[in-house]
Design a protein around this motif. Sequence first.
Motif, PDB file in Angstrom:
ATOM      1  N   GLU A   1      -3.601  12.277  11.610  1.00  0.00           N
ATOM      2  CA  GLU A   1      -2.318  12.896  11.440  1.00  0.00           C
ATOM      3  C   GLU A   1      -1.163  11.876  11.497  1.00  0.00           C
ATOM      4  N   LEU A   2      -0.373  12.042  10.652  1.00  0.00           N
ATOM      5  CA  LEU A   2       0.837  11.350  10.677  1.00  0.00           C
ATOM      6  C   LEU A   2       1.646  11.530  11.898  1.00  0.00           C
ATOM      7  N   GLN A   3       2.006  10.520  12.796  1.00  0.00           N
ATOM      8  CA  GLN A   3       2.911  10.959  14.036  1.00  0.00           C
ATOM      9  C   GLN A   3       4.290  10.294  13.690  1.00  0.00           C
ATOM     10  N   GLU A   4       4.137   9.489  13.120  1.00  0.00           N
ATOM     11  CA  GLU A   4       5.835   8.953  13.006  1.00  0.00           C
ATOM     12  C   GLU A   4       5.795   7.818  11.577  1.00  0.00           C
TER      13      GLU A   4
ATOM     14  N   ASP B   1      10.295  -0.389   2.689  1.00  0.00           N
ATOM     15  CA  ASP B   1       9.294  -0.748   3.596  1.00  0.00           C
ATOM     16  C   ASP B   1       9.307   0.089   4.871  1.00  0.00           C
ATOM     17  N   PHE B   2       8.359   0.916   4.916  1.00  0.00           N
ATOM     18  CA  PHE B   2       7.946   1.866   5.692  1.00  0.00           C
ATOM     19  C   PHE B   2       6.869   1.316   6.764  1.00  0.00           C
ATOM     20  N   THR B   3       6.941   2.009   7.834  1.00  0.00           N
ATOM     21  CA  THR B   3       5.718   1.821   8.899  1.00  0.00           C
ATOM     22  C   THR B   3       5.341   3.079   9.370  1.00  0.00           C
ATOM     23  N   ALA B   4       4.091   3.328   9.325  1.00  0.00           N
ATOM     24  CA  ALA B   4       3.494   4.757   9.389  1.00  0.00           C
ATOM     25  C   ALA B   4       2.459   4.617  10.713  1.00  0.00           C
ATOM     26  N   VAL B   5       2.802   5.710  11.710  1.00  0.00           N
ATOM     27  CA  VAL B   5       1.947   5.636  12.786  1.00  0.00           C
ATOM     28  C   VAL B   5       0.979   6.731  12.894  1.00  0.00           C
ATOM     29  N   ILE B   6      -0.255   6.403  12.750  1.00  0.00           N
ATOM     30  CA  ILE B   6      -1.341   7.419  12.422  1.00  0.00           C
ATOM     31  C   ILE B   6      -2.124   7.736  13.662  1.00  0.00           C
ATOM     32  N   ARG B   7      -2.373   8.879  13.961  1.00  0.00           N
ATOM     33  CA  ARG B   7      -3.199   9.227  15.240  1.00  0.00           C
ATOM     34  C   ARG B   7      -4.636   9.908  14.658  1.00  0.00           C
TER      35      ARG B   7
ATOM     36  N   PRO C   1       0.753  -1.222   0.048  1.00  0.00           N
ATOM     37  CA  PRO C   1      -0.131  -0.081   0.100  1.00  0.00           C
ATOM     38  C   PRO C   1       0.784   1.221  -0.008  1.00  0.00           C
ATOM     39  N   VAL C   2       0.374   2.295  -0.521  1.00  0.00           N
ATOM     40  CA  VAL C   2       0.897   3.778  -0.367  1.00  0.00           C
ATOM     41  C   VAL C   2       0.069   4.653   0.333  1.00  0.00           C
ATOM     42  N   LEU C   3       1.078   5.483   1.069  1.00  0.00           N
ATOM     43  CA  LEU C   3       0.417   6.448   2.148  1.00  0.00           C
ATOM     44  C   LEU C   3       0.415   7.816   1.348  1.00  0.00           C
ATOM     45  N   VAL C   4      -0.796   8.249   1.316  1.00  0.00           N
ATOM     46  CA  VAL C   4      -0.979   9.825   0.572  1.00  0.00           C
ATOM     47  C   VAL C   4      -1.340  10.463   1.529  1.00  0.00           C
ATOM     48  N   LEU C   5      -0.466  11.646   1.843  1.00  0.00           N
ATOM     49  CA  LEU C   5      -0.755  12.650   3.047  1.00  0.00           C
ATOM     50  C   LEU C   5      -1.361  13.731   2.381  1.00  0.00           C
ATOM     51  N   GLY C   6      -2.705  14.212   2.708  1.00  0.00           N
ATOM     52  CA  GLY C   6      -3.428  15.311   2.363  1.00  0.00           C
ATOM     53  C   GLY C   6      -4.589  14.918   1.189  1.00  0.00           C
TER      54      GLY C   6
END
Length: 442
Positions: A78-81, A88-94, A4-9
């Motif tokens: 919001e993206l926290q980290e 290989d990214f891991t995103a922490v979303i609040r 998967p891809v993370l799209v911010l905004g």
Amino acid sequence: MKKPVLVLGGGIAGIQSALDLAEMGIPVFLVESSPSIGGRMAQLDKTFPTNDCSACILAPKVTACYNHPLIKTLTWSELQELKGEAPDFTAVIRKKARYINEELCKGCNDCTLECPIEVKNEFDMGLGSRHAVYKPFAQAVPNKVTIDKKGTSPCKYRCPAHINAHGYVALTGQKRYGEALALIREVTPMAGVLGRVCFHPCESKCSRQYVDSPIAIASLKRFVADYEIKQGKAPEAKPVETSRSQKVAVIGSGPAGISCAYQLALAGYPVTVFEALPVPGGMLKVGIPDYRLDKKILEREIGILTGMGVKIRCNTPIGSEITLDDLRKEGYSAFFLGVGAHKDMKLGIPGEEANGVVPGVRFLRELNLGKTPKIGRKVLVIGGGNVAMDAARSAVRLGCDVTVVYRRTGQEMPANTWEIEHAKEEGVKFEYLTAPLKVVTD
């Protein structure tokens, strides 16, 4: 499966990117910090340079994006980290709380119309206002309202009972007095009592003091309670359906016991309050003089408790006649001990047990129970706390010449400043830096 891809905004660029990726079979997480996707384009009337209608262009894309099976839309998030390295990214979303039940919300906006709080509206760049519960715009996706909380109001935070002062002040300002009173009664049945005797620490933290002066929060509590009386309305004291099997015994019917029993009853527990005195109310009844608290108000608000089905057994001291073991045998599963502090402090000086030396707590109790304490015409009150002020002002009402003796300076007296001022206005004299050594008897 493709990663998967993370799209911010969640503006038009983020929406189009998410749609293009999803059409290529790539799962997408679309993260938007506001309650709705659409971004700046949703705020525009026309787009440049084509002069097309923004809403006409945006609406189909918003709907397609939100409903696409490969796109997970995370609004009010919001993206926290971001951890790891490509690919290989891991995103922490609040994901922030909306403070509503999203499954039940239909986006009808009825709650918005009832909300008493207004703030500047970010959607129209602060030119207008919106309510604290809102949708950014009519076609917002998802079609859910959001309650925008900026933390806990300083007045509510300072209140020992955490009563929602911000809420009932706003409702009172809109003349919605019944709703303001109902909001107070979510926490306590004693709005009228607190409006008279609470020392209102909430007002010391009121933000209005930085403009002119704090809002009279306690007086507003008294106002809405008294308004109900003036309207000839009885408090809503409907019996609460008992949904719990465990019986609870509350020992003491003072403010702590009343509050505990009230909340337990609201939660569906069968509750019995045990009181050693012949009347309920604890120190509210026998420790506060009538000039500060009309006992009819207290009786009215205790009536809310009994109207809910709570039983109060007076003349029933626990420990001497009935023990906790006895109550366990009667089927009580839990106990709350709110016995109060009815014992006076000793001075530790010779002669303080002599006739004519009356502890302040006992003096006020006898007075409130309709007895006339045996005191002389000239009275010394030892101490500088609120009990001392109550005793001094009560003695004045009995026709006594009263002097308060305090061992420190006037500025160090622990009594509320307004109590000291009222005592002086009523003729009470004060002697500071003076401490008794012994009581001389004839």
